[in-house]
Write a protein that holds these residues in place. Sequence first.
Motif, short mmCIF file in Angstrom:
data_model
loop_
_atom_site.label_atom_id
_atom_site.label_comp_id
_atom_site.label_asym_id
_atom_site.label_seq_id
_atom_site.Cartn_x
_atom_site.Cartn_y
_atom_site.Cartn_z
N GLY A 138 0.91 -1.07 0.13
CA GLY A 138 -0.13 0.03 0.08
C GLY A 138 0.91 1.13 0.15
O GLY A 138 0.16 2.37 0.15
N VAL A 139 2.10 0.96 -0.42
CA VAL A 139 2.92 2.38 -0.41
C VAL A 139 3.24 2.93 -1.74
O VAL A 139 3.69 3.87 -2.01
N HIS A 140 2.63 2.36 -2.88
CA HIS A 140 2.88 2.88 -4.14
C HIS A 140 1.53 2.41 -5.04
O HIS A 140 0.92 1.44 -4.66
N THR A 141 1.24 3.07 -5.94
CA THR A 141 -0.05 2.76 -6.64
C THR A 141 0.67 2.33 -8.10
O THR A 141 1.89 2.23 -8.31
N PRO A 142 -0.09 1.42 -8.78
CA PRO A 142 0.42 0.92 -10.15
C PRO A 142 1.02 1.91 -11.00
O PRO A 142 2.14 1.50 -11.72
N LYS A 143 0.62 3.04 -11.01
CA LYS A 143 1.31 4.02 -11.97
C LYS A 143 2.69 4.43 -11.39
O LYS A 143 3.59 4.69 -12.17
N ASP A 144 2.78 4.41 -10.04
CA ASP A 144 4.41 4.52 -9.56
C ASP A 144 5.15 3.48 -10.08
O ASP A 144 6.15 3.81 -10.38
N VAL A 145 4.70 2.10 -10.03
CA VAL A 145 5.94 1.05 -10.29
C VAL A 145 5.97 0.92 -11.79
O VAL A 145 7.02 0.51 -12.03
N LEU A 146 5.04 1.07 -12.33
CA LEU A 146 5.12 1.12 -13.89
C LEU A 146 6.07 2.16 -14.46
O LEU A 146 6.82 1.76 -15.20
N VAL A 147 5.93 3.11 -13.99
CA VAL A 147 6.91 4.33 -14.51
C VAL A 147 8.31 3.75 -14.02
O VAL A 147 9.03 3.94 -14.94
N SER A 148 8.51 3.49 -12.82
CA SER A 148 9.85 3.23 -12.36
C SER A 148 10.43 2.12 -13.31
O SER A 148 11.37 1.97 -13.58
N PHE A 149 9.35 0.92 -13.64
CA PHE A 149 10.15 -0.24 -14.31
C PHE A 149 10.22 0.30 -15.70
O PHE A 149 11.22 -0.25 -16.29
N ALA A 150 9.84 1.04 -16.27
CA ALA A 150 9.88 1.70 -17.69
C ALA A 150 11.23 2.51 -17.53
O ALA A 150 12.11 2.23 -18.58
N ILE A 151 11.44 3.43 -16.59
CA ILE A 151 12.77 4.01 -16.53
C ILE A 151 13.66 3.04 -16.42
O ILE A 151 14.95 3.20 -17.19
#
Length: 308
Positions: A138-151
């Motif tokens: 519960g510390v990140h949203t899907p958008k948070d992790v997807l953008v990090s993965f892409a970077i």
Amino acid sequence: MKFLYFLEEIRNPVLDFLVGAITYLGDEIAFLAIALAVFWCVDKRRGYYLLGTGFAGTIINQTLKLCFRIPRPWVLDPNFKAVESAIPAATGYSFPSGHTQNVSCTVGGVARFAKKLWLRIVCIVLIVLVAFSRMYLGVHTPKDVLVSFAIGAILVFALYPLFELASKKKWLYYVIFGGMVVLSLGFMIFTQILPSFVELDPSHIASGVKNSATILGASVGILVVYALDDNLIKFDEKAPLVGQILKFAIGVALVVALKSGLKVVFGGSDEHFILRAVRYALIVVFAGGVYPLTFKWFAKLGRKREEK
């Protein structure tokens, strides 16, 4: 938030514990352990590559956090509850995910140069698990992790040919690591002047300054390490298995002890950001420029054990 609410409904103490353990694979210590294992025991060229992608990813990640300033999920939605044990480590802004960034750059880098398919699959699974853990906790949203993965994926594939070229043209390492120092200085200046233009929570300002000091110190340290190894040390990573195990275990223990010891010496929780930069520079220089002086001894010890 709907997906996070779904994950909240399936939580239980056993899953909380297991997922909480998995998420540590994206922590700073895990990043250091993986990068140092490759640097000390496998191939230092690959180690430089992992450190380079990790530092670049951290600079981008922290810059985006301060630019977008998106609060954590439980702040965005007061009705949502994160796993209590995960909250203390979830400092700073939410977007993008720092843990996902770390594991994508480090483990993703290993997958990029790994020749065995099974190892690549394991790396990909670990990245997915850490990304999922950040949402489950519960510390990140899907958008948070997807953008990090892409970077992370972009950096892993974009920097790989550059570091491959640097292994043949050594002067390019100085350009790469010198550029990292310049970018780190730029990020530190950014954290100092940003509060003059936008309103920031004091804790978020402190988090950004702390991270900028860490990145700057580590970047200066890796530049010094490469200069030392290129001109003086020229250490050999190879050693028998017993020597490698001892080398890694003792080395990580020493690095962690030095990290903790210097923090106490430099002021503990009240450590000044300049002293923090110096502390991380010293840690990196020790790990890459001092500790490798012992590697011949570990190689000899390993050979003696094999002969017995």
